[in-house]
Design a protein around this motif. Structure first.
Motif, mmCIF file in Angstrom:
data_model
loop_
_atom_site.group_PDB
_atom_site.id
_atom_site.type_symbol
_atom_site.label_atom_id
_atom_site.label_comp_id
_atom_site.label_asym_id
_atom_site.label_seq_id
_atom_site.Cartn_x
_atom_site.Cartn_y
_atom_site.Cartn_z
ATOM 1 N N PHE A 82 40.870 46.379 39.752
ATOM 2 C CA PHE A 82 41.235 45.150 40.491
ATOM 3 C C PHE A 82 39.805 44.386 41.046
ATOM 4 O O PHE A 82 39.441 43.393 40.895
ATOM 5 N N TYR A 83 38.960 45.476 41.831
ATOM 6 C CA TYR A 83 37.920 44.978 42.385
ATOM 7 C C TYR A 83 36.641 44.722 41.171
ATOM 8 O O TYR A 83 35.644 44.090 41.440
ATOM 9 N N LYS A 86 37.390 41.629 39.870
ATOM 10 C CA LYS A 86 37.040 40.428 41.105
ATOM 11 C C LYS A 86 35.649 40.372 41.337
ATOM 12 O O LYS A 86 35.156 39.209 41.251
ATOM 13 N N THR A 90 35.772 36.870 38.677
ATOM 14 C CA THR A 90 36.349 35.798 39.629
ATOM 15 C C THR A 90 35.419 35.168 40.745
ATOM 16 O O THR A 90 35.470 34.026 41.070
ATOM 17 N N SER A 97 40.823 34.550 39.583
ATOM 18 C CA SER A 97 41.371 35.308 40.899
ATOM 19 C C SER A 97 42.781 35.218 40.893
ATOM 20 O O SER A 97 43.304 36.271 41.332
ATOM 21 N N ARG A 98 43.355 34.312 40.719
ATOM 22 C CA ARG A 98 44.997 34.385 40.796
ATOM 23 C C ARG A 98 45.624 35.333 39.596
ATOM 24 O O ARG A 98 46.542 36.051 39.994
ATOM 25 N N ASN A 100 43.994 37.816 38.491
ATOM 26 C CA ASN A 100 43.707 39.361 38.948
ATOM 27 C C ASN A 100 44.637 39.541 40.172
ATOM 28 O O ASN A 100 44.905 40.883 39.875
ATOM 29 N N GLN A 101 44.979 38.839 40.758
ATOM 30 C CA GLN A 101 46.021 39.220 41.772
ATOM 31 C C GLN A 101 47.356 39.431 41.159
ATOM 32 O O GLN A 101 48.060 40.462 41.745
ATOM 33 N N LEU A 104 47.366 42.800 39.644
ATOM 34 C CA LEU A 104 47.396 43.899 40.557
ATOM 35 C C LEU A 104 48.775 44.278 41.045
ATOM 36 O O LEU A 104 49.120 45.195 41.236
ATOM 37 N N ILE A 105 49.540 43.135 41.307
ATOM 38 C CA ILE A 105 50.756 43.211 41.714
ATOM 39 C C ILE A 105 51.715 43.633 40.611
ATOM 40 O O ILE A 105 52.703 44.809 40.825
#
Length: 266
Positions: A82-83, A86, A90, A97-98, A100-101, A104-105
């Motif tokens: 994720f990082y 990011k 991102t 960004s969205r 990627n988030q 992650l979820i």
């Protein structure tokens, strides 16, 4: 900023954690199957479901331990990934960004589902076990799908391999779900083993997909920074403010190019 209060440690062995997160569940399934067949807790007349390899003692203990270890390592990989995305994408392309988030979820969902499957055996708490399996399978398909989106810039063989693996996972999960609904469940016995076969294909593709991150992690170094605070130091507040003002990150990534130069992304 007072550098003496800042401690750093580097970790370059992410590929080792990644390999372990794939090898451990593979060994777990094999050992659980072998122990189950030897102790006759697994029926050898048909192909067992993945969950049946850890449904009864003594193989259930092996199954729980192996999946728990694998889940923790997979969670580390997902967070680091994720990082990595990011910092690399991102900051340059905002709408990533969205996605990627969301990725992650999905990754956390698949890991949490794996913990549920490991903790609640199929024959003991069936509804919760099915919930965990659904979270794991759906989370895995969505996570791999979003990662394919990010890796379109990767070498084409890797990108195509990830897309094909994700497509196989998606089809396998749908076929598995369909044949878990009565009366189609009758095709899972008497030598047909349809749902079981596609479940094993789904799990295998998921593990293989995770291994493709070796390409992304082989040149990755993670640096953790820790700030030590002296309770007797009256300048603690100032140190904290300086730390924030310098915009130092607790996690940074360093990539090595072909000339062995450093390109740091924070």
């Amino acid at each position: 900023m007072n550098e003496k209060n800042l401690k750093k440690t580097n970790f370059k062995g992410l590929y080792g954690v990644l390999i372990a997160s794939v090898v451990i569940p593979a060994i777990t399934f094999c050992v659980s199957l072998a122990v189950g067949y030897k102790s006759q807790t697994i029926n050898s007349t048909y192909t067992p479901f993945v969950s049946e390899t850890g449904d009864q003692k003594p193989n259930s203990s092996i199954f729980t331990l192996g999946l728990s270890l694998s889940g923790m390592m997979t969670l580390v990989i997902i967070i680091i990934r994720f990082y990595q995305v990011k910092f690399y994408f991102t900051d340059r392309i905002e709408y990533f960004s969205r996605i990627n988030q969301f990725s992650l979820i999905c990754g956390i969902t698949l890991v949490f589902g794996e913990f549920i499957v490991a903790a609640f055996q199929l024959s003991n708490v069936t509804p919760i076990h099915f919930l965990g399996a659904g979270m794991n399978f759906l989370g895995a398909v969505l996570y791999c799908g979003t990662q394919c989106y990010f890796t379109s810039k990767n070498p084409k063989p890797i990108f195509y391999f990830r897309v094909i693996s994700t497509a196989i996972m998606a089809v396998s999960s749908m076929v598995f779900g369909v044949f878990m609904v009565p009366p189609l469940t009758r095709h899972n016995r008497n030598g047909e083993n349809i749902a079981q076969t596609f479940e094993w294909i789904l799990v295998t593709c998921q593990l293989i997909f995770m291994l493709t991150f070796l390409h992304d992690f082989r040149r990755l170094e993670v640096e953790f920074r820790f700030k030590q605070i002296d309770p007797q130091d009256s300048n603690n507040d100032k140190i904290s403010q300086d730390f924030d003002n310098d915009k130092k990150t607790f996690l940074s990534f360093t990539f090595f190019n072909g000339r062995k130069d450093y390109e740091t992304i924070k």
